[in-house]
Scaffold this motif. Structure first.
Motif, PDB file in Angstrom:
ATOM      1  N   MET A   8      38.148  -9.518   1.820  1.00 23.04           N
ATOM      2  CA  MET A   8      37.691 -10.896   2.010  1.00 23.04           C
ATOM      3  C   MET A   8      37.386 -11.083   3.496  1.00 23.04           C
ATOM      4  SD  MET A   8      37.412 -13.867   0.151  1.00 23.04           S
ATOM      5  CE  MET A   8      38.506 -13.692  -1.220  1.00 23.04           C
ATOM      6  N   LYS A   9      36.174 -11.566   3.774  1.00 24.48           N
ATOM      7  CA  LYS A   9      35.765 -11.816   5.153  1.00 24.48           C
ATOM      8  C   LYS A   9      35.806 -13.310   5.430  1.00 24.48           C
ATOM      9  CE  LYS A   9      32.685  -7.870   5.605  1.00 24.48           C
ATOM     10  NZ  LYS A   9      31.353  -7.413   6.022  1.00 24.48           N
ATOM     11  N   ASN A  10      36.348 -13.679   6.578  1.00 22.04           N
ATOM     12  CA  ASN A  10      36.355 -15.068   7.017  1.00 22.04           C
ATOM     13  C   ASN A  10      35.174 -15.269   7.949  1.00 22.04           C
ATOM     14  OD1 ASN A  10      38.921 -16.325   5.980  1.00 22.04           O
ATOM     15  ND2 ASN A  10      39.728 -14.481   6.936  1.00 22.04           N
ATOM     16  N   ILE A  11      34.307 -16.223   7.618  1.00 19.66           N
ATOM     17  CA  ILE A  11      33.161 -16.514   8.477  1.00 19.66           C
ATOM     18  C   ILE A  11      33.080 -18.009   8.731  1.00 19.66           C
ATOM     19  CG2 ILE A  11      31.871 -14.461   7.755  1.00 19.66           C
ATOM     20  CD1 ILE A  11      30.158 -16.273   5.970  1.00 19.66           C
ATOM     21  N   ARG A  12      32.402 -18.353   9.851  1.00 19.82           N
ATOM     22  CA  ARG A  12      32.254 -19.749  10.255  1.00 19.82           C
ATOM     23  C   ARG A  12      30.787 -20.071  10.500  1.00 19.82           C
ATOM     24  NH1 ARG A  12      36.246 -22.693  10.970  1.00 19.82           N
ATOM     25  NH2 ARG A  12      35.143 -24.201  12.237  1.00 19.82           N
TER      26      ARG A  12
ATOM     27  N   GLN B  12      24.220 -10.003   9.708  1.00 16.98           N
ATOM     28  CA  GLN B  12      23.982  -8.564   9.577  1.00 16.98           C
ATOM     29  C   GLN B  12      25.234  -7.801   9.151  1.00 16.98           C
ATOM     30  OE1 GLN B  12      22.190  -7.565  13.343  1.00 16.98           O
ATOM     31  NE2 GLN B  12      20.236  -8.449  12.766  1.00 16.98           N
ATOM     32  N   SER B  13      26.403  -8.379   9.356  1.00 18.01           N
ATOM     33  CA  SER B  13      27.650  -7.714   8.958  1.00 18.01           C
ATOM     34  C   SER B  13      27.975  -7.902   7.478  1.00 18.01           C
ATOM     35  CB  SER B  13      28.824  -8.244   9.793  1.00 18.01           C
ATOM     36  OG  SER B  13      29.209  -9.550   9.363  1.00 18.01           O
ATOM     37  N   LEU B  14      27.243  -8.788   6.812  1.00 18.52           N
ATOM     38  CA  LEU B  14      27.512  -9.099   5.415  1.00 18.52           C
ATOM     39  C   LEU B  14      26.679  -8.217   4.481  1.00 18.52           C
ATOM     40  CD1 LEU B  14      27.525 -12.985   5.717  1.00 18.52           C
ATOM     41  CD2 LEU B  14      29.514 -11.472   5.537  1.00 18.52           C
TER      42      LEU B  14
END
Length: 171
Positions: free
Chosen positions: A1-5, A14-16
């Protein structure tokens, strides 16, 4: 799970990768068909700066007592496909909805380093729990289709189509 804002940066986009699960926090905006048409008719007077922002294809139900919003599930994204490439070209970085996108949207996403997230249809009441603030900012006469500024905390989403065009729908 990645936390993004939000606002989304090119580095974050680009990291997704398609299939990534994310928890999104920050400001997002709601807009559906009628709001998209109005925005395209008034590109010089958009209700918010598109750069780095996310549009959630949702029309919320009336606010519940002690909550920021009523149920706010995703609507079918394909209804916005004809209008989306122009908004992506103007700086929009993300969209949230349900269902696949057409080739013109995917091409514009690749050209502009943008991402498409899916929210689970039918889970509008659960999604509403992640909404901290909800304010109508434009086109109030459109009722549920008015543009709203929402502050979300840990909104659960899945990357359906990433900035390279890889899609969960094409597996």
């Amino acid at each position: 799970m990645k936390n993004i804002r939000t606002p989304l940066t090119e580095a974050v986009v680009q990291s997704l990768c398609a299939g990534d699960e994310v928890l999104l926090s920050g400001v997002i905006y709601t807009a559906r068909d009628a709001a998209h048409m109005r925005m395209l008719e008034n590109l010089d007077h958009l209700p918010f700066d598109l750069k780095g922002q996310i549009i959630y294809y949702s029309g919320a139900s009336p606010t519940r007592p002690s909550k920021a919003i009523g149920s706010c599930g995703p609507t079918t994204s394909g209804r916005m496909d004809e209008m989306t490439p122009k908004l992506l070209d103007l700086g929009l970085k993300g969209m949230i909805g349900k269902g696949d996108r057409d080739a013109s949207v995917i091409s514009a996403m690749c050209r502009n380093d943008a991402v498409y997230f899916i929210a689970i249809g039918g889970a509008g009441a659960l999604i509403a729990d992640s909404v901290v603030e909800n304010t109508v900012i434009a086109y109030e006469d459109l009722g549920p289709e008015a543009v709203k500024k929402m502050v979300v905390k840990d909104m659960k989403l899945i990357v359906a189509i990433d900035a390279t065009g890889k899609s969960l729908y094409k597996k």
